[in-house]
Write a protein that holds these residues in place. Structure first.
Motif, PDB file in Angstrom:
ATOM      1  N   ASN A   1      39.946  85.500  26.110  1.00  0.00           N
ATOM      2  CA  ASN A   1      40.674  84.464  25.370  1.00  0.00           C
ATOM      3  C   ASN A   1      42.146  84.403  25.770  1.00  0.00           C
ATOM      4  OD1 ASN A   1      38.366  83.709  24.051  1.00  0.00           O
ATOM      5  ND2 ASN A   1      38.890  84.632  22.085  1.00  0.00           N
TER       6      ASN A   1
ATOM      7  N   ARG B   1      44.927  82.774  29.057  1.00  0.00           N
ATOM      8  CA  ARG B   1      45.065  81.690  30.028  1.00  0.00           C
ATOM      9  C   ARG B   1      45.381  82.295  31.394  1.00  0.00           C
ATOM     10  NH1 ARG B   1      46.519  77.698  26.255  1.00  0.00           N
ATOM     11  NH2 ARG B   1      45.865  78.474  24.214  1.00  0.00           N
ATOM     12  N   TYR B   2      44.934  81.607  32.439  1.00  0.00           N
ATOM     13  CA  TYR B   2      45.120  82.149  33.785  1.00  0.00           C
ATOM     14  C   TYR B   2      45.640  81.079  34.736  1.00  0.00           C
ATOM     15  CZ  TYR B   2      44.008  84.004  38.401  1.00  0.00           C
ATOM     16  OH  TYR B   2      44.088  84.416  39.713  1.00  0.00           O
TER      17      TYR B   2
ATOM     18  N   PRO C   1      40.761  87.288  32.406  1.00  0.00           N
ATOM     19  CA  PRO C   1      41.589  86.748  31.315  1.00  0.00           C
ATOM     20  C   PRO C   1      40.870  85.690  30.492  1.00  0.00           C
ATOM     21  CG  PRO C   1      42.876  86.929  33.329  1.00  0.00           C
ATOM     22  CD  PRO C   1      41.452  87.189  33.700  1.00  0.00           C
ATOM     23  N   ARG C   2      40.102  84.868  31.140  1.00  0.00           N
ATOM     24  CA  ARG C   2      39.384  83.819  30.416  1.00  0.00           C
ATOM     25  C   ARG C   2      38.342  84.428  29.481  1.00  0.00           C
ATOM     26  NH1 ARG C   2      38.533  80.123  35.882  1.00  0.00           N
ATOM     27  NH2 ARG C   2      40.756  79.699  36.227  1.00  0.00           N
ATOM     28  N   ASP C   3      37.731  85.548  29.909  1.00  0.00           N
ATOM     29  CA  ASP C   3      36.743  86.223  29.061  1.00  0.00           C
ATOM     30  C   ASP C   3      37.402  86.945  27.889  1.00  0.00           C
ATOM     31  OD1 ASP C   3      34.765  85.321  30.729  1.00  0.00           O
ATOM     32  OD2 ASP C   3      34.556  87.207  31.842  1.00  0.00           O
TER      33      ASP C   3
ATOM     34  N   ASN D   1      45.582  84.786  23.934  1.00  0.00           N
ATOM     35  CA  ASN D   1      46.341  83.549  24.174  1.00  0.00           C
ATOM     36  C   ASN D   1      47.511  83.751  25.135  1.00  0.00           C
ATOM     37  OD1 ASN D   1      44.659  82.143  22.366  1.00  0.00           O
ATOM     38  ND2 ASN D   1      45.975  82.718  20.642  1.00  0.00           N
TER      39      ASN D   1
ATOM     40  N   MET E   1      38.884  85.704  36.507  1.00  0.00           N
ATOM     41  CA  MET E   1      37.884  85.487  35.469  1.00  0.00           C
ATOM     42  C   MET E   1      38.116  86.343  34.223  1.00  0.00           C
ATOM     43  SD  MET E   1      36.230  83.055  36.741  1.00  0.00           S
ATOM     44  CE  MET E   1      35.010  82.944  35.436  1.00  0.00           C
TER      45      MET E   1
ATOM     46  N   SER F   1      35.033  92.856  33.469  1.00  0.00           N
ATOM     47  CA  SER F   1      34.573  91.985  32.397  1.00  0.00           C
ATOM     48  C   SER F   1      33.170  92.368  31.954  1.00  0.00           C
ATOM     49  CB  SER F   1      34.618  90.519  32.839  1.00  0.00           C
ATOM     50  OG  SER F   1      34.498  89.664  31.728  1.00  0.00           O
TER      51      SER F   1
ATOM     52  N   VAL G   1      49.362  84.430  28.836  1.00  0.00           N
ATOM     53  CA  VAL G   1      49.167  83.774  30.130  1.00  0.00           C
ATOM     54  C   VAL G   1      49.317  84.809  31.240  1.00  0.00           C
ATOM     55  CG1 VAL G   1      49.980  81.988  31.709  1.00  0.00           C
ATOM     56  CG2 VAL G   1      50.048  81.589  29.235  1.00  0.00           C
TER      57      VAL G   1
END
Length: 494
Positions: free
Chosen positions: A425, A427-428, A421-423, A397, A419, A255, A399
Motif C-alpha cells: 500500500n 506508491r512507486y 511497494p505496491r503490495d 502511503n 512491485m 513480497s 512514496v
C-alpha cells in the motif's frame, strides 16, 4: 466403648464375603500379573506354533506398551521455481548431526503416502536443500542437503527430545549477511511459513549464524516462542515431532502472494508485523492536503547515500532540488555502523567469536535505529541496491523513488523494488537514467557495447553484469529531467 468398636470392625472383616473375594483377587493379580502379561502378549502377537488370537485388528485385553505410530502423510512441492518444500505429518524424527529426517511408517517404507516428488525420485529416500534460491546453482552448492527417509519403526533412531509443537527446518546459509537477501531469502519466507502458527513452532536451522539471529532478534522472537536449534551443533540429538516443514515458502521478490499464503497473509500484514516488533509509531505517511496553508509541516524525503558504487555524484544539488520542490530532506546510508571502537580481543578462534558477537550486537542496535529512522519519512529516494530494502519500514502511503542505473536493469529493478511497494500500500516511481547520467560514459567510449547492447553481457554471465553495471557505475542526475519525478512524488502524498 472402644473394645466394642474393635469387635464390630473385626466381625465386618471376617463376615463380609464380597470384601474377602476382592482382597483375594487383588492378591492374585499382584502375584501372577507378570505371567498374565506374557500370556497376553503371546495370544495377541502370536508365536511359532501358537497363532495370535487377536481379532479384527484389536489387541485383546491388555495393550502392549509401545509408541503409537500414525499413518504418515508427506506432501512435497518440487515444482516451485523458488524453493523446494516438504510438509510432513506423523512420527517425524530429525537428527541434525547427520542431516537426516526419518518418517516412520507403520507398514514400512512402501506404505507411506508421499506426493509431490519429481519424476524419478525415490519415494522412500530423497534429498532436499531447504533454501529459497533453488535456481542458482552456484549458491546452492553451499547449502546443506537434508536426506528424508521413510522407514519402519524399528529402522528409525529412538527419540532423545520430544516436541509438542511443529518444526520448520531451513538453511541460514547462502547470501546470509546481504541486507536484501536477509529479508528476501530468509525473513519474508520464514514469515510466510510460520506466522500463522502464532509462535508455537520450533525452528531447526542448518548453517545457523548466531550473529544473524541476534541482529534480527525482534523479528525471530515474533515468529517463535522457542530458541532456534542449530542443527549443525545439536550433537547426536534425535528430535521428534508430529509435524514438520522442510524448507521455506517463497512467492516473489520481497513480497507475498496472499492467495498462496496461510490465512491469506499479505505484505501489509508483514509491514504491520514489523511495526509491532520494532514499536514503529507511524502507520501512514503525511497527507499534504491535510496540512493548513502556511503550516510548518513538509513531507520528509530520505535519500539513501550509498558508500560504495552507484552513488549520487551530485548529491548536494539533488538535495537542493528536492527542498525547492517542497521536501524536508535527509541523507543517510541507514544501515552502516558507527565508527568502530577499539576493544580488547584475543587471538585465533576467540577473536573470530568476539568479532561475530560484536557484529551481532552492533547489527541489532542498527536495526532498531534504522527501522525508527525510516519510519519517520514519507518518501525515499535511492539508486537500485540493497538500501532500498529499508522500504519495509516506511509508513503506508509513502512514496518510493528508484533510480535505475544503465545496463538494461529495468526489469530486475521492477521485480526487486518496484512491485513490493505496491503490495504494501505504497506508491512507486521509477527513473531510468540515460548514458549521460552514468559515470560509465567516463570509462567507455559511447560506441562500446556497454552502451549500445548490454544484452550479450547479460547472457554471457551475471558476474560480468555485476562487475560493470553494478560495480563500476555511479549516477549524476540530470536535475532538469529528474525534477518532474520529485514533483509527482509530492502530488502522490496528497
Amino acid at each position: 466403648m472402644k473394645p466394642a468398636a474393635r469387635s464390630k470392625k473385626g466381625r465386618g472383616v471376617f463376615c463380609n464375603l464380597p470384601l474377602l473375594l476382592l482382597i483375594g483377587a487383588i492378591q492374585f493379580l499382584v502375584i501372577y500379573s507378570p505371567a498374565i502379561d506374557r500370556y497376553m502378549v503371546m495370544i495377541t502377537k502370536g508365536k511359532p506354533g501358537f497363532p495370535s488370537l487377536l481379532l479384527d485388528g484389536r489387541r485383546g485385553f491388555k495393550l502392549v506398551e509401545e509408541e503409537f505410530v500414525p499413518e504418515p502423510r508427506v506432501a512435497c512441492d518440487f515444482a516451485d521455481p523458488r524453493s523446494d518444500v516438504c510438509e510432513l505429518e506423523g512420527a517425524i524424527r530429525i537428527r541434525g548431526s547427520t542431516s537426516e529426517v526419518f518418517v516412520v511408517a507403520p507398514g514400512g517404507a512402501g506404505a507411506a503416502n508421499v506426493t509431490g516428488l519429481r519424476a524419478g525420485m525415490n519415494a522412500t529416500s530423497w534429498t532436499i536443500q531447504p533454501y529459497t534460491r533453488k535456481g542458482e546453482a552456484r549458491v546452492m552448492r553451499g547449502i546443506t542437503e537434508l536426506t528424508v527417509r521413510v522407514v519402519a519403526a524399528g529402522e528409525a533412531p529412538p527419540c532423545t527430545v520430544r516436541h509438542d509443537v511443529p518444526a520448520v527446518v531451513y538453511s541460514n546459509g547462502g547470501y546470509c549477511g546481504n541486507y536484501y537477501h536477509d529479508f528476501n531469502d530468509n525473513i519474508i519466507p520464514l514469515f510466510i511459513t510460520s506466522r500463522h502458527l502464532g509462535g508455537e513452532v520450533q525452528l531447526l536451522v542448518a548453517q545457523k549464524q548466531r550473529w544473524w539471529f541476534h541482529k534480527y532478534r525482534e523479528i525471530v522472537d515474533g515468529l517463535t516462542n522457542y530458541e532456534a536449534v542449530d542443527l549443525g551443533g545439536d550433537g547426536g540429538e534425535v528430535r521428534c515431532f508430529q509435524r514438520a516443514t522442510l524448507g521455506l515458502r517463497s512467492h516473489k521478490d520481497l513480497s507475498i502472494d496472499p492467495r498462496r499464503a496461510p490465512r491469506n497473509l499479505s505484505m501489509v500484514d508483514f509491514k504491520r508485523f514489523l511495526m509491532w516488533r520494532y514499536a514503529l509509531p507511524r502507520e501512514h505517511a503525511i497527507r499534504t492536503e491535510d496540512e493548513e496553508p502556511g503550516g510548518a509541516a513538509r513531507p520528509r524525503l530520505l535519500i539513501i547515500a550509498r558508500r560504495s558504487r552507484r552513488r549520487f555524484v551530485n548529491l548536494p544539488e539533488i538535495v537542493a532540488l528536492a527542498e525547492e520542490v517542497g521536501f524536508d530532506v535527509t541523507t543517510s546510508d541507514v544501515m552502516s555502523p558507527p565508527p568502530s571502537k577499539k576493544t580488547a580481543t584475543g587471538a585465533g578462534a576467540g577473536t573470530r567469536a568476539g568479532t561475530a558477537a560484536a557484529a551481532g550486537d552492533e547489527g541489532h542496535a542498527r536495526m532498531a535505529d534504522a527501522s525508527a529512522l525510516v519510519n519517520s519519512f514519507d518518501a525515499m529516494l535511492a539508486v537500485h541496491g540493497s538500501g532500498l530494502t529499508n522500504l519495509v519500514f516506511l509508513p503506508m502511503n509513502a512514496v518510493v523513488v528508484q533510480v535505475v542505473p544503465l545496463g538494461r536493469m529495468e526489469g530486475l529493478a521492477m521485480d526487486e523494488y518496484g512491485m513490493p511497494p505496491r503490495d504494501m500500500n505504497m506508491r512507486y516511481l521509477q527513473y531510468n537514467i540515460t548514458a549521460e547520467e552514468s559515470t560509465l560514459s567516463e570509462a567507455f567510449p559511447r560506441t562500446h557495447p556497454v552502451f549500445l547492447d548490454p544484452m550479450p553481457i547479460h547472457k554471457q554471465s551475471w558476474s560480468l553484469v555485476k562487475d560493470i553495471y553494478l560495480g563500476q557505475q555511479d549516477v549524476r542526475l540530470n536535475l532538469r529531467r529528474f525534477r518532474p519525478v520529485l514533483e509527482k512524488a509530492i502530488r502522490l502524498l496528497r
